[in-house]
Design an enzyme around this catalytic site. Structure first.
Site, PDB file in Angstrom:
ATOM      1  N   GLU A  52     -11.887 -28.731  37.151  1.00  0.00           N
ATOM      2  CA  GLU A  52     -12.721 -29.862  36.878  1.00  0.00           C
ATOM      3  C   GLU A  52     -12.384 -30.978  37.358  1.00  0.00           C
ATOM      4  OE1 GLU A  52     -14.659 -29.788  32.724  1.00  0.00           O
ATOM      5  OE2 GLU A  52     -12.600 -29.481  32.437  1.00  0.00           O
TER       6      GLU A  52
ATOM      7  N   LYS B 144     -16.968 -23.785  19.257  1.00  0.00           N
ATOM      8  CA  LYS B 144     -15.568 -24.262  19.496  1.00  0.00           C
ATOM      9  C   LYS B 144     -15.294 -25.717  18.945  1.00  0.00           C
ATOM     10  CE  LYS B 144     -13.430 -25.023  23.455  1.00  0.00           C
ATOM     11  NZ  LYS B 144     -13.828 -26.266  24.176  1.00  0.00           N
TER      12      LYS B 144
ATOM     13  N   HIS C  99     -19.688 -21.305  25.007  1.00  0.00           N
ATOM     14  CA  HIS C  99     -20.879 -21.336  26.035  1.00  0.00           C
ATOM     15  C   HIS C  99     -20.555 -20.678  27.438  1.00  0.00           C
ATOM     16  CE1 HIS C  99     -18.422 -24.703  27.782  1.00  0.00           C
ATOM     17  NE2 HIS C  99     -19.496 -24.834  28.669  1.00  0.00           N
TER      18      HIS C  99
ATOM     19  N   LYS D  51     -23.294 -18.295  30.418  1.00  0.00           N
ATOM     20  CA  LYS D  51     -23.584 -18.696  31.794  1.00  0.00           C
ATOM     21  C   LYS D  51     -24.100 -17.529  32.645  1.00  0.00           C
ATOM     22  CE  LYS D  51     -20.048 -22.534  31.929  1.00  0.00           C
ATOM     23  NZ  LYS D  51     -20.558 -23.643  32.656  1.00  0.00           N
TER      24      LYS D  51
ATOM     25  N   LYS E 299      -8.043 -30.524  34.701  1.00  0.00           N
ATOM     26  CA  LYS E 299      -9.052 -31.886  34.814  1.00  0.00           C
ATOM     27  C   LYS E 299      -8.566 -32.498  35.994  1.00  0.00           C
ATOM     28  CE  LYS E 299     -10.681 -31.801  30.070  1.00  0.00           C
ATOM     29  NZ  LYS E 299     -12.163 -31.214  30.449  1.00  0.00           N
TER      30      LYS E 299
ATOM     31  N   HIS F 287     -12.677 -20.021  27.006  1.00  0.00           N
ATOM     32  CA  HIS F 287     -13.498 -19.781  28.198  1.00  0.00           C
ATOM     33  C   HIS F 287     -12.584 -18.716  29.193  1.00  0.00           C
ATOM     34  CE1 HIS F 287     -15.728 -22.696  26.257  1.00  0.00           C
ATOM     35  NE2 HIS F 287     -15.139 -23.809  27.137  1.00  0.00           N
TER      36      HIS F 287
HETATM   37  C1  BG6 Z   1     -15.477 -27.380  26.911  1.00  0.00           C
HETATM   38  C2  BG6 Z   1     -14.382 -28.333  27.105  1.00  0.00           C
HETATM   39  O1  BG6 Z   1     -15.699 -26.403  26.178  1.00  0.00           O
HETATM   40  O2  BG6 Z   1     -15.947 -26.889  28.357  1.00  0.00           O
HETATM   41  C3  BG6 Z   1     -14.599 -29.297  27.846  1.00  0.00           C
HETATM   42  O3  BG6 Z   1     -13.955 -28.571  25.802  1.00  0.00           O
HETATM   43  C4  BG6 Z   1     -14.633 -28.661  29.405  1.00  0.00           C
HETATM   44  O4  BG6 Z   1     -13.143 -29.833  28.251  1.00  0.00           O
HETATM   45  C5  BG6 Z   1     -15.957 -27.885  29.262  1.00  0.00           C
HETATM   46  O5  BG6 Z   1     -14.979 -30.047  30.176  1.00  0.00           O
HETATM   47  C6  BG6 Z   1     -16.113 -27.501  30.598  1.00  0.00           C
HETATM   48  O6  BG6 Z   1     -17.410 -26.671  30.515  1.00  0.00           O
HETATM   49  P1  BG6 Z   1     -18.391 -26.344  31.885  1.00  0.00           P
HETATM   50  O7  BG6 Z   1     -19.769 -25.702  31.393  1.00  0.00           O
HETATM   51  O8  BG6 Z   1     -18.703 -27.818  32.532  1.00  0.00           O
HETATM   52  O9  BG6 Z   1     -17.590 -25.643  32.988  1.00  0.00           O
END
Ligand code: BG6
Length: 482
Positions: free
Chosen positions: A214, A146, A176, A180, A329, A238
């Site tokens: 986050e 992505k 991703h 998980k 964020k 996601h």
């Molecule tokens: C990414 C986003 O795909 O996922 C980021 O581009 C984000 O902005 C991240 O921080 C979050 O991933 P994880 O695995 O840390 O929850």
């Protein structure tokens, strides 16, 4: 419990963008850990391909540094063995340099995977050259990251570019989140147990909340993020994937297309989101700290670093049950969880004064992966029947013991799935397009109305209106905490 590591077949994995950030932070350290666990066979080879002019030894040194910096603890002797599997080719993605050399390095008779860890604008050039030079064949796999498009139009164009050279069965689009461990547990919990599925519908479920919070800001990715925002960066992919896994019908089997067909049906059944069901926010500058607009160096930015929305799914299972999604964020804690709140029992035999609680099943995706189920019991002690809520609490780390420490991270698992040829945890082209088709009108709406996101304090739970989104429905968000 003994974790079983099953080695994959011999492979050549070429990583375009092999010197880039993602390769150094995630892909190579992940491959090192798979090597250390015994999953990579002796005949595995990883070839970095990038513009930088360096030799294989230079690349090995770069990756040794990356594993040391981003890979957690490592064993120097094992790392040395791992590095022996690495090679490097300096290549010009848009030109002719390096392609013949790459062709000579890729062996016959092993699995071929090509990881496009580069800007999407290079996908077409690389795909074309891989084919022209006879490096990629009908059995080769390609991996793309992505952002897969910026909207429906660009996603369609990317799909068409890749389809000109590769079949859908060869294309592995990474989200991703699907790699998980706990995200996959959503499927295990739903479809491996009899307990939940009969209640998994609007007759019994009052609402579902999906939170991905986050604490970090946009960091050094300001120029990308400011053109993207939370909706494109997180929700379209996601959170959408989490929603699909929670809402989909049971597939007939755990097979790539059976699972992806069901996810696609969920996306296609999503109601359009009314403007008053979306709240966008942007983190404000704090005393002595920077705000979103400083971080992206755009004092007039209207891009959201937070979004909360109420989503409906128009099908028999979910009509009437709202799904509340939020992500942002610089929030008060880093936590991702899904909370399924069940409806009230139809009648209280204990009377209103006894207390009135709802069952909530919470699936914690990160950190402290696990599940809790809030159950109503009698408050201990004399004095009549008073009810309280207590959690049945399961931490996966405790339940699985030391095996939990060996769980591969998302990238490790997904790359091994590519080598195994298993597309279940990868997004199909039509899924990505359907997700954009739902997202686009929402974004177009606020752009047309010229809406400015509401400021929120760093370290808070997001803007005030996000609270109101729930309050208006007589509900409230779960607290954001680890
Ligand atoms: C990414 C986003 O795909 O996922 C980021 O581009 C984000 O902005 C991240 O921080 C979050 O991933 P994880 O695995 O840390 O929850």
């Amino acid at each position: 419990m003994v974790s079983r590591v099953i080695p994959v077949d011999e492979f050549d994995l070429v990583i375009f963008g092999g010197t880039g950030d993602l390769a150094r932070r995630k892909i190579l350290p992940g491959l090192y850990r798979r090597f250390a666990s015994g999953q990579m066979p002796a005949g595995a080879r990883i070839i970095g391909a990038a513009r930088s002019d360096m030799d294989a030894d230079g690349y090995r040194q770069m990756i040794a540094d990356a594993v040391a910096e981003f890979g957690g603890t490592h064993d120097p002797a094992v790392l040395k063995d791992f590095l022996a599997h690495l090679d490097y080719v300096a290549i010009d993605a848009k030109g002719t340099d390096g392609w013949a050399e790459l062709g000579s390095k890729v062996r016959d008779g092993v699995i071929h995977a090509f990881y496009f860890s580069v800007a999407p604008s290079l996908f077409g050039d690389i795909a074309q050259r891989l084919k022209e030079h006879g490096i990629a064949g009908d059995a080769s796999r390609i991996v793309v990251e992505k952002p897969f498009g910026h909207d429906l139009g660009t996603a369609k164009a990317l799909n068409a570019t890749l389809a000109a050279y590769f079949d859908e069965g060869q294309i592995y689009r990474i989200d991703h989140y699907l790699g998980k461990e706990t995200v996959q547990n959503l499927m295990a919990v739903r479809f491996g147990n009899m307990l939940f599925e009969p209640l998994w519908n609007s007759n019994y479920v009052d609402n579902i909340q999906i939170t991905v919070a986050e604490t970090v800001g946009v960091g050094g990715r300001g120029s990308y993020y400011d053109h993207s925002g939370a909706m494109r960066d997180m929700v379209q992919n996601h959170l959408m994937q989490l929603l699909c896994l929670i809402a989909m019908e049971p597939p007939a089997k755990f097979d790539p297309d059976a699972v992806r067909d069901e996810k696609l049906k969920v996306i296609r059944a999503l109601d359009p989101v009314a403007p008053h069901h979306v709240v966008r926010g942007q983190y404000a500058a704090t005393e002595g700290g920077t705000g979103y607009r400083d971080d992206v160096e755009n004092p007039r930015s209207r891009t959201e670093s937070f979004v909360a929305l109420r989503v409906g799914i128009a099908n028999w299972r979910w009509a009437g049950t709202p799904f509340y999604l939020r992500t942002g964020k610089k929030l008060r804690a880093r936590t991702s969880e899904i909370a399924i709140t069940f409806k009230d029992a139809p009648h209280s035999i204990f009377g209103e004064d006894a207390g009135w609680n709802r069952n909530v099943l919470t699936i914690k995706l990160q950190p402290n992966e696990g599940m809790t189920l809030d159950v109503t019991i009698k408050e201990p002690g004399p004095g009549g029947m008073r009810l309280i809520d207590v959690p049945l609490d399961m931490s996966f780390a405790e339940a699985l013991g030391p095996d939990a420490e060996d769980i591969p991270d998302a990238y490790e698992r997904l790359i091994m799935d590519v080598i195994r040829g298993n597309q279940t945890l990868f997004m199909r082209g039509d899924e990505v397009e359907a997700a954009w088709a739902w997202t686009d009108p929402l974004i177009a709406g606020w752009e047309k109305r010229g809406e400015v996101p509401q400021p929120y304090d760093a370290g808070s739970s997001g803007p005030e209106d996000a609270m109101m989104l729930m309050h208006r429905d007589g509900r409230k968000w779960r607290e954001i905490r680890t």
